[in-house]
Design a protein around this motif. Structure first.
Motif, PDB file in Angstrom:
ATOM      1  N   ASN A  89       0.613  -1.101  -0.006  1.00 24.05           N
ATOM      2  CA  ASN A  89      -0.007   0.115   0.022  1.00 24.05           C
ATOM      3  C   ASN A  89       0.775   1.220   0.093  1.00 24.05           C
ATOM      4  O   ASN A  89       0.467   2.178  -0.667  1.00 24.05           O
ATOM      5  CB  ASN A  89      -0.945  -0.021   1.209  1.00 24.05           C
ATOM      6  CG  ASN A  89      -2.011  -0.896   1.072  1.00 24.05           C
ATOM      7  OD1 ASN A  89      -2.336  -1.486   0.123  1.00 24.05           O
ATOM      8  ND2 ASN A  89      -2.566  -1.512   2.390  1.00 24.05           N
ATOM      9  N   ARG A 372      -1.892  -2.580  -6.378  1.00 27.94           N
ATOM     10  CA  ARG A 372      -2.567  -3.290  -5.285  1.00 27.94           C
ATOM     11  C   ARG A 372      -3.263  -4.614  -5.951  1.00 27.94           C
ATOM     12  O   ARG A 372      -3.207  -5.609  -5.258  1.00 27.94           O
ATOM     13  CB  ARG A 372      -3.459  -2.539  -4.655  1.00 27.94           C
ATOM     14  CG  ARG A 372      -3.025  -1.375  -3.747  1.00 27.94           C
ATOM     15  CD  ARG A 372      -4.033  -0.746  -2.842  1.00 27.94           C
ATOM     16  NE  ARG A 372      -4.563  -1.630  -2.084  1.00 27.94           N
ATOM     17  CZ  ARG A 372      -5.740  -1.161  -1.059  1.00 27.94           C
ATOM     18  NH1 ARG A 372      -5.808   0.027  -1.065  1.00 27.94           N
ATOM     19  NH2 ARG A 372      -6.281  -2.214  -0.215  1.00 27.94           N
ATOM     20  N   ARG A 376      -1.952  -8.443  -4.917  1.00 27.30           N
ATOM     21  CA  ARG A 376      -2.937  -9.005  -3.824  1.00 27.30           C
ATOM     22  C   ARG A 376      -3.097 -10.286  -3.830  1.00 27.30           C
ATOM     23  O   ARG A 376      -2.755 -11.030  -4.669  1.00 27.30           O
ATOM     24  CB  ARG A 376      -4.393  -8.346  -3.873  1.00 27.30           C
ATOM     25  CG  ARG A 376      -5.424  -8.855  -2.959  1.00 27.30           C
ATOM     26  CD  ARG A 376      -6.746  -8.274  -2.944  1.00 27.30           C
ATOM     27  NE  ARG A 376      -6.548  -6.635  -2.695  1.00 27.30           N
ATOM     28  CZ  ARG A 376      -6.833  -5.702  -3.692  1.00 27.30           C
ATOM     29  NH1 ARG A 376      -7.336  -6.245  -4.932  1.00 27.30           N
ATOM     30  NH2 ARG A 376      -6.820  -4.596  -3.408  1.00 27.30           N
TER      31      ARG A 376
END
Length: 391
Positions: A89, A372, A376
């Motif tokens: 992040n 992201r 992920r």
């Protein structure tokens, strides 16, 4: 595919819910103050009290650093911090715009003295600058401060150090009692003030004094820790019951007259921390409550949008400053009205706001979401319960 889209929708919703809108708006206030300070330092836009106030604009950096600690503590207030997700992040948040800001300022890589240095020296210096900036470590090398866009990007290097340190320090801070948190906050405050006092008293190598005590990550780390401690104290004590409008008023009454009188008279900026850091603490406690007249103003769509683009605003300001500095005479010939430095400030602000809005909507947000998505973890099988902290 549907599971991935649903997961991203939940992540976006969680990020929106965790946003503290008044504090988002305050980010732009700090970025704007720093920008006007930079303009004023090259093309003065005021005298007297105004000169004192604007000449101290670099104190806005302390708001960035303390706000980072406060917001990250707010984001991970459950005490659970998945290091992989957290670092992803942070990288997705800062690196794309950071890289773009570095690329567009490449023509200024070696500074004004490049012509006097030999080819070999320029190649070595350029290579070292690129390596240091690529890995966000340029703030650790004071000699690099005046090259490329490092006089602006040094703070991103400082923040990167904070981000790397957070997983190591936050669990320990989270486990402390309210009384211990207050003690750590006082220690961080005193350490920051002591560092500034030492800088003024001993003054080693005046040409690198600013770069060492103002821009080196280790000397700004107490401000980040203080921001974390203020959130933890706010969440566990009666600080959240304080009147936010009264805190805003007290902060303004304490800081504005002080800077108006002494803002330019004390060098290095961080010696103002003895009063700046407590004032920022008041602002953080006030803005976190999201109630009161000032917070309603700060929570409106426009100031929140400005806060969201503030990272682009800060990152691209050096491009605007470098262009103005390099082509100032040609710009004045083309637009004589800009000879009035106040008009120049207004024009530069409009250009920078435009660049920032474009950068935020076309680069920062799309790249953040794309990074992201790419890294992920795959969703858990339907039969298994999902981690309550998964984002």
């Amino acid at each position: 595919m549907q599971g991935t889209m649903a997961s991203e929708a939940r992540a976006i919703q969680a990020a929106e819910l965790s946003e503290v809108r008044p504090l988002t708006s305050l980010r732009f206030v700090a970025a704007f103050y720093v920008f006007v300070f930079h303009i004023h330092s090259h093309w003065p836009v005021g005298t007297g009290i105004t000169d004192n106030l604007l000449s101290a604009g670099a104190v806005g950096m302390s708001l960035f650093f303390m706000l980072s600690g406060f917001i990250l503590a707010h984001r991970y207030q459950s005490g659970h911090l998945d290091v992989r997700d957290y670092l992803t992040n942070r990288f997705a948040r800062i690196y794309p715009i950071y890289a773009v800001a570095a690329i567009v300022t490449l023509p200024w890589l070696l500074g004004a003295g490049a012509a006097e240095r030999g080819l070999a020296s320029n190649v070595v210096m350029g290579g070292l600058l690129i390596v240091a900036d690529t890995f966000l470590i340029q703030a650790w090398f004071p000699q690099m401060f005046v090259f490329w866009n490092n006089s602006g990007s040094w703070s991103i290097s400082v923040e990167a150090f904070f981000y790397v340190m957070l997983p190591a320090i936050f669990p320990a801070l989270f486990r402390r009692t309210a009384g211990q948190i207050v003690s750590i906050a006082v220690a961080a405050y005193l350490l920051s003030v002591l560092t500034a006092a030492v800088a003024l008293a001993f003054r080693p190598r005046p040409d690198h004094l600013l770069q060492i005590f103002y821009a080196m990550p280790i000397f700004r780390f107490p401000e980040f820790v203080l921001g974390i401690c203020i959130f933890l104290a706010w969440s566990r004590t009666g600080l959240r019951r304080l009147n936010p409008d009264a805190l805003y008023a007290l902060a303004a009454l304490a800081l504005v007259p002080y800077l108006a009188l002494l803002g330019k008279r004390i060098p290095l900026y961080t010696p103002h921390n003895w009063i700046v850091l407590p004032v920022i603490g008041m602002l953080l406690v006030a803005g976190a409550q999201e109630r009161g007249f000032v917070n309603r103003l700060l929570g409106h769509a426009l100031p929140v949008w400005l806060g969201r683009i503030s990272y682009c605003f800060y990152s691209f300001q050096l491009l605007v400053l470098l262009v103005l500095g390099t082509y100032h005479e040609a710009i004045l010939r083309a637009a004589p009205a800009l000879a009035d430095n106040r008009v120049l400030l207004a024009a530069a602000l409009l250009v920078l706001l435009s660049l920032s809005g474009i950068g935020f909507h076309t680069i920062e947000e799309p790249m953040r979401k794309a990074i992201r998505r790419r890294v992920r973890r795959p969703p858990l099988p339907a039969a298994e319960p999902a981690d309550a902290h998964a984002r």
